[in-house]
Each structure stands twice: as structure tokens, then as C-alpha cells.
Design an enzyme around this catalytic site. Structure first.
Site, PDB file in Angstrom:
ATOM      1  N   HIS A  30       0.830  -1.194   0.000  1.00  0.00           N
ATOM      2  CA  HIS A  30       0.000   0.000   0.000  1.00  0.00           C
ATOM      3  C   HIS A  30       0.868   1.248   0.000  1.00  0.00           C
ATOM      4  O   HIS A  30       2.047   1.221   0.366  1.00  0.00           O
ATOM      5  CB  HIS A  30      -0.954   0.013   1.204  1.00  0.00           C
ATOM      6  CG  HIS A  30      -0.286  -0.224   2.518  1.00  0.00           C
ATOM      7  ND1 HIS A  30       0.004  -1.490   2.970  1.00  0.00           N
ATOM      8  CD2 HIS A  30       0.147   0.608   3.483  1.00  0.00           C
ATOM      9  CE1 HIS A  30       0.582  -1.421   4.157  1.00  0.00           C
ATOM     10  NE2 HIS A  30       0.692  -0.154   4.491  1.00  0.00           N
ATOM     11  N   CYS A  65       0.696   2.207  12.522  1.00  0.00           N
ATOM     12  CA  CYS A  65       1.774   1.861  11.595  1.00  0.00           C
ATOM     13  C   CYS A  65       2.199   3.129  10.855  1.00  0.00           C
ATOM     14  O   CYS A  65       1.511   4.148  10.920  1.00  0.00           O
ATOM     15  CB  CYS A  65       1.345   0.766  10.622  1.00  0.00           C
ATOM     16  SG  CYS A  65       0.091   1.269   9.415  1.00  0.00           S
TER      17      CYS A  65
END
Length: 699
Positions: A84, A205
Site C-alpha cells: 500500500h 503503523c
């Protein structure tokens, strides 16, 4: 290559005004051979997004996605991968999906992946886009959803499955509204509430798109299986809903499953804590919940300390953060807080030399203080020294800089202790650093003193005391005892040996000549270019700065070598993007333009975007250039009295021509090597809409 999907326009790119429609049949590929490594698969999926009109540039997606892969592998247990990125090339939040045959390794511990989603979010996308993407990430922890993806017969089924989780049908009016950012357990009867343990958690994250929410849901399902009340706060790209303070108050333990710092860590002060990265929360959620419940019942469990987001506690088997990582974090915390004192003090001293001359640092016959200090303290605007206003200004700048520079070692030691024991470590840490400066133990003494102060304060904080005395611990008992113990050790035991080590090291450097000096230059050049602002780079820089505080001729050469070599990586990448622009993506070419100024200013971090995207070609090339520059700087006997500034502190250099020759040589070597290395790679062909449309299609 087999590529099975259904051609349709119901979800077609340019005709799709619905912002919740993040996947379409043209971005789905079933049972496809997309390559043999993760970059090939990411490139293939990026091509689909570009062909569908959902993104503008393949490399504009591949580069940030691979940079994310370099930070942490995106492979998950069970044969799933979720590469991603957020990128300017993404027109809107989009997904590309591939069911791979053969499977490709994305770094998961158990097996390569056959289910791959490429998640592309616009760089300026709003929180709604992030919620759509996070909803998918959360669904991937459900075995039934993954099984449906594997058994789907066509692309339309995949689209329907994905849209069902990212944009579900509205809930019945009587159903309670779900929240995206705080996962709260269902209410339980009062008769069992007291018997059920309560655990709270933070997940986060670096990109805040996928792992944040997958870790949250993995822990949530594990808590349900263990019959534990559980509330998680996801500090991701979507709007964050903080955990209710009342819930935190009754929680028995907290889990920090994060790859970045925890926002608002002080809210959990005193709570037993289990720490790890997000990957462990995804892979071992049941173990972490069990560890948290056990910690809540253990009076000696590791606890969250004070209010510092950088605070770390003693290692335990429940954390992924081993002592190597913790030690690096502790030392880097001290160095990062030290650098502002270095920059301010060192540059002011250099300005003092510019206005008043180098004699500002000299002591006149019989004087105990440097001339600059004497001028600043005895003269004034109405009582100028013999050299006039410029000399007075030079003396003032020199004295301010010297006073700021003196905090270098105390700040280093104080914030090393702060990183270990939180605020109670500050007083003993700063005291240890000040003692190290006074006795002449220098930078080494500051490191040792800070570590001792931090661990002594941490040890004292774990001494069990009556309830009435606990409030005195952080403000009286810990600072008093830790300062006494650390100060006594530094003065009575360690001060003189550490001074001897520092003095011996400086004498050895001063006696270096010939080839030994050049070898030292090569080593410093390699260190400055190895991690571009990381621990190795900072270690070399701190070594040079400490020598600058002493001011010997050898130390001035070391400072010049470190600065000159640190300028090479951004300048080399800027030169490489200028002479061979076709080897670089458009974002890299733009970064190359900015890298000219960053390199000239001695900001090594200007090369990080290039190193993150292609580390195996960029970093060795930069190290080679840095080694050449380091050797030449030492060979030309270049000296530097300023700790920062690049080309803007030429006035503080000796042998400016030698500095420029060394810098130019290393820049050229680095640029030539990185261009040669990139020419050897096989660049993927960027697909267009026509090429994708021409591939075989099966109904």
C-alpha cells in the site's frame, strides 16, 4: 500468462463518480502470473490502476509502495499481502486485486502470497478514503472473507465482496452505530463484569492505512475468544477516537502494537504494558491478549512510565523490541535532543569568529578565559573593546555560542536517562553529564553517565513503597537518590578513568599522520553515507562534534571530513538525476532538484527518498563517494570550526579549495556509480490502457 476477469463498465474508471467505489472489474486479475517478486506484482497491479484511469503514473505508485515494503514487509499469515501507499499519482482511493499463480513472497513468515491487494490512496485524500481502505484491511483478518476471495469465479464477484466490506448496507435502525476508530466490546451483564479482565490497546503503523486496523481487529477477535473486555484506539490515517479515560482507569493492562510512537502515551502511565510491532499483533493476537491479562495480575510487570513518548522500559519476553533496538532508541534520543545545542552553539561560535576573528578562542597572556568571553563580560555598547563594534559583536556571539555548546554533554546524558526512566531520569542525567564535562570525560563520559543515571532511576522506581509515599517517588525520591548515586559514581569512581580514555583518544588522533589519517577519513565517510541520518551517521557526527568542543587541529579535520562526506549523498543524487533523468521517475527528478540545496546545506537526509526506493543500488554508491571525499578531505588537511551549515560556513574553514575538490570528487563518484548501477537493472514496461485491454480475456 493467464488473466481471468470479466470485462464490464458498471464500475468503470472515468464513469465512476461514487467515492466509495474503490475497486472495479478492470482492476481485478484472477489466477494470474504477475511475476516472480513483490516489485513485479506491485508493478503489474499499478499498471491496472493506470489503465483503468484511477492513477496517472505506474512508477508514481510503484516507488512509494516499494519504499513501504522496505520499511516493513506487507505479507501476512495465510498467503495474503497488502502492499500500500499514498501517492500523488493516485487519482482517488483505489484497489487492485490479484489472485496469483504462482505465489510470490511478500515477507510473511509462513508462506508466499496468492491473494494480493494493492491499496493506493491519494496523497491529499481525506479521512473518508482512509476509512474505506481500513475497512478492507480489517476484513482480511476474517477467514471466511479470505476463503470467499479464493473461491470467487469471476472479477465481478471479487468486486461485490470487496464493496460489501468497504461500503456495507446501512444497519437496521435499532442496531448500534459502529465506530471506525475505537473498537469497543459489547456490554455484558453486571454479574460478570467484575470477573472479566479489561485490556486497552493502541495500534499504529507508519502509513496508517492497513496494518493499524488489521492489528486492531486481530486483537479484538482474540479478546472475544478469551472473554476479555477490550477497547482499542487506532492511531491511523482516519480520524482517531481516543479511548475514554474512564475505560483506561479500569483497564488492567495496555497493549502498544505500534511501528511508530504512541500519541498520548502519558494517559496510560502506571499501567502494565505489552509492547510490539503491528505484525506481532496480527500474527499472534491470542498470545498478546494472554500476556496482557497475565501482566494485569503481576505486580512486577513492566509498566508505562510518565509522559514521554520516547520512554522505554525494561525488556521482557512479551515484547518484540529487543535490547539492540532499545539501546539504539535510547542513544538516538540523547543525540537528537543534543543536536539543537550543537547547531545553535556551534554556529554562534563560528559567527563570533567571522566578526571578531579566531583570536576569540585564544587566551591572552595570564588570562583564564578566552578573549571572546572577556570581551562579552567586561565590555558593552558604551564601552567597546579596542577592536570596535565588530570585535564586541564577535565576543558576544562567541560567548553565547560557548555557553550553549557547553550543554552538549549534559543534554546528551540527560535525555539518554530520560529515554530510560522518563522525567525522573532528567535530574540525575543532566547532573552526570555536567560532571562529565567538568572532569574532562567529554562525550564518552556523557554516554556512560546518562546510561547509569537512567537505569539507576528506573531501578529506584520499582522499589515497592506504601501508598502514601508513591506520590513522592517521581518528584523527590527518584531524583534525589538517583542523582546522589550517579553523581558519586561519576566523581569517585568513573570520572578519572573516563577522562583518561577521552584524553588518550584525542592524543591518538592528534598524532595521526600520513596513511592513518586517510584511513580514518575513509571510515568516517563510509559511516556518514551508510544510513543517511540514522544511528551510524549520528555516531560519526557526534564524534566530530565532541572533538570540535576540544578544538585541536586533528579534531577540526574530523569535523571537516564528517561535514564534507555528509554532503555527498544528496548532491550525488541531484547530479545523477540531472545527467541521466530517464533513469529516474518524475517524483525522483523533483526530489533531485531539491537535493541540490539540501546537500549544499549538509542535510544528508535529502538522499533518503532515493535510498528507500532503491537501497541496493543507491547506498553502496553513496558510501563509495563518501569514502573518496573523506580520504581527500583528510589528505588536504581541511579544518572546520562550525558543526553545521555546509557551503554557508566557508568562513569557518581552512583550505576551502581542498574542501571543494574533495566534495566534487565524492559527488561525481557517487553519481557515476548510481547511474551505472541503475543502467544494469531491467525496468518494467509501463502498460497503457491499450496493452491491458489487449491481454486475453475469459468470460
Amino acid at each position: 500468462m493467464s488473466d481471468t476477469h470479466t470485462a464490464g463498465t458498471a464500475h468503470g474508471g472515468a464513469q465512476d463518480p461514487d467515492p466509495t467505489q474503490i475497486i472495479e472489474v478492470d482492476t481485478v486479475a484472477l489466477d494470474v502470473d504477475a511475476g516472480r517478486d513483490n516489485q513485479a506484482v506491485i508493478t503489474y497491479l499499478a499498471q491496472r490502476l493506470v489503465a483503468a484511469g484511477r492513477a496517472t503514473d505506474v512508477e508514481g505508485l510503484v516507488t512509494p509502495a516499494m519504499a513501504r515494503e522496505a520499511q516493513s514487509a506487507t505479507g501476512l499469515p495465510g498467503g495474503i499481502a497488502i502492499p500500500h501507499c499514498r501517492a500523488e499519482a493516485a487519482q482517488r482511493a483505489s484497489l487492485a486485486f490479484a489472485r496469483l499463480s504462482p505465489k510470490v513472497d511478500f515477507g510473511a513468515k509462513d508462506a508466499p502470497a496468492d491473494i494480493v491487494f494493492l491499496i493506493a490512496a491519494p496523497a491529499s485524500g481525506g479521512s473518508e478514503h482512509m476509512k474505506l481502505l481500513s475497512s478492507l484491511a480489517r476484513a482480511l483478518v476474517r477467514p471466511d472473507f479470505v476463503a470467499q476471495l479464493r473461491s470467487a469465479k469471476d472479477a465481478a464477484t471479487i468486486v461485490e465482496l470487496v464493496q460489501g466490506v468497504v461500503s456495507p448496507a446501512p444497519a437496521a435502525p435499532s442496531a448500534p452505530a459502529a465506530t471506525t476508530d475505537a473498537v469497543t466490546p459489547p456490554p455484558v451483564a453486571d454479574t460478570t463484569a467484575a470477573e472479566r479482565p479489561t485490556v486497552v490497546a493502541i495500534t499504529a503503523c507508519p502509513t496508517g492505512i492497513a496494518h493499524t486496523y488489521m492489528a486492531a481487529d486481530s486483537l479484538t477477535y482474540a479478546a472475544e475468544r478469551a472473554d476479555v473486555d477490550f477497547v482499542v484506539e487506532t492511531q491511523g490515517s482516519s480520524k482517531t477516537t481516543p479511548i475514554d479515560p474512564a475505560v483506561i482507569a479500569r483497564a488492567g493492562a495496555v497493549i502498544f502494537a505500534t511501528d511508530v510512537g504512541v500519541k498520548g502515551r502519558e494517559r496510560f502511565a502506571g499501567k502494565p504494558v505489552i509492547e510490539s510491532g503491528t505484525k506481532r499483533a496480527i500474527n499472534e493476537p491470542d498470545v498478546m491478549i494472554s500476556e496482557a491479562v497475565a501482566a494485569s495480575k503481576n505486580p512486577n510487570a513492566k509498566k508505562v512510565g510518565g509522559s514521554a513518548s520516547t520512554a522505554t522500559d525494561a525488556s521482557s519476553g512479551s515484547s518484540e523490541l529487543g535490547w539492540g533496538v532499545r539501546t539504539r532508541q535510547i542513544l538516538l534520543t540523547g543525540v537528537s535532543y543534543m543536536i539543537p545545542f550543537v547547531a545553535a552553539g556551534g554556529l554562534l561560535i563560528a559567527l563570533g569568529f567571522l566578526f571578531g576573528g579566531y583570536e576569540m578562542a585564544l587566551k591572552p597572556n595570564g588570562a583564564t578565559d578566552p578573549l571572546g568571553a572577556t570581551i562579552a563580560l567586561t565590555n558593552s555598547l558604551t564601552n567597546l573593546p579596542s577592536g570596535g563594534f565588530m570585535q564586541y559583536l564577535g565576543g558576544v556571539f562567541f560567548e553565547i555560542g560557548s555557553l550553549a555548546f557547553f550543554f552538549l554533554v549534559p543534554a546528551l546524558a540527560g535525555y539518554i536517562a530520560f529515554a530510560i526512566a522518563d522525567r525522573p531520569g532528567l535530574a540525575p542525567g543532566f547532573t552526570a553529564g555536567y560532571i562529565a564535562s567538568v572532569v574532562g570525560a567529554g562525550f564518552i563520559g556523557g554516554l556512560v553517565g546518562g546510561l547509569i543515571a537512567g537505569f539507576v532511576a528506573l531501578w529506584i522506581s520499582r522499589i515497592p513503597l506504601p501508598q502514601w509515599a508513591r506520590g513522592l517517588m517521581p518528584v523527590v525520591i527518584i531524583p534525589l537518590l538517583a542523582t546522589l548515586i550517579t553523581g558519586a559514581l561519576m566523581l569517585m569512581v568513573l570520572g578519572r578513568p573516563l577522562k583518561w580514555i577521552t584524553t588518550s583518544l584525542q592524543d591518538a588522533l592528534s598524532s595521526m599522520s600520513g596513511s592513518s589519517v586517510i584511513i580514518l577519513g575513509v571510515i568516517l565517510g563510509l559511516m556518514m553515507c551508510f544510513d543517511l541520518g540514522g544511528p551510524v551517521n549520528k555516531a560519526a557526527y557526534a564524534f566530530a562534534v565532541q572533538g570540535l568542543a576540544i578544538g585541536g587541529s586533528a579534531d577540526l579535520r574530523i569535523m571537516a571530513t564528517v561535514m564534507c562526506a555528509g554532503m555527498v549523498p544528496p548532491l550525488a543524487m541531484a547530479l545523477a538525476t540531472t545527467i541521466r533523468p530517464k533513469l529516474f521517475t518524475e517524483p525522483e527528478r523533483e526530489n533531485g532538484k531539491a537535493a541540490w540545496l539540501l546537500g549544499a546545506s549538509f542535510i544528508s537526509e535529502g538522499a533518503i527518498p532515493f535510498a528507500a526506493a532503491d537501497p541496493l543500488r543507491v547506498i553502496p554508491s553513496m558510501m563509495a563517494g563518501g569514502a573518496v571525499t573523506g580520504a581527500l578531505t583528510m589528505a588536504f588537511d581541511v579544518g572546520l570550526r562550525a558543526p553545521h551549515g555546509g557551503i554557508f560556513v566557508f568562513f569557518a574553514m581552512t583550505n576551502v579549495l581542498g574542501f571543494l575538490i574533495a566534495l566534487a570528487a565524492g559527488t561525481v563518484v557517487g553519481a557515476v556509480l548510481v547511474v551505472a548501477a541503475k543502467q544494469l537493472r531491467s525496468k518494467p514496461v509501463v502498460a497503457t490502457s491499450a496493452t491491458v485491454a489487449a491481454q486475453p480475456v475469459a468470460a
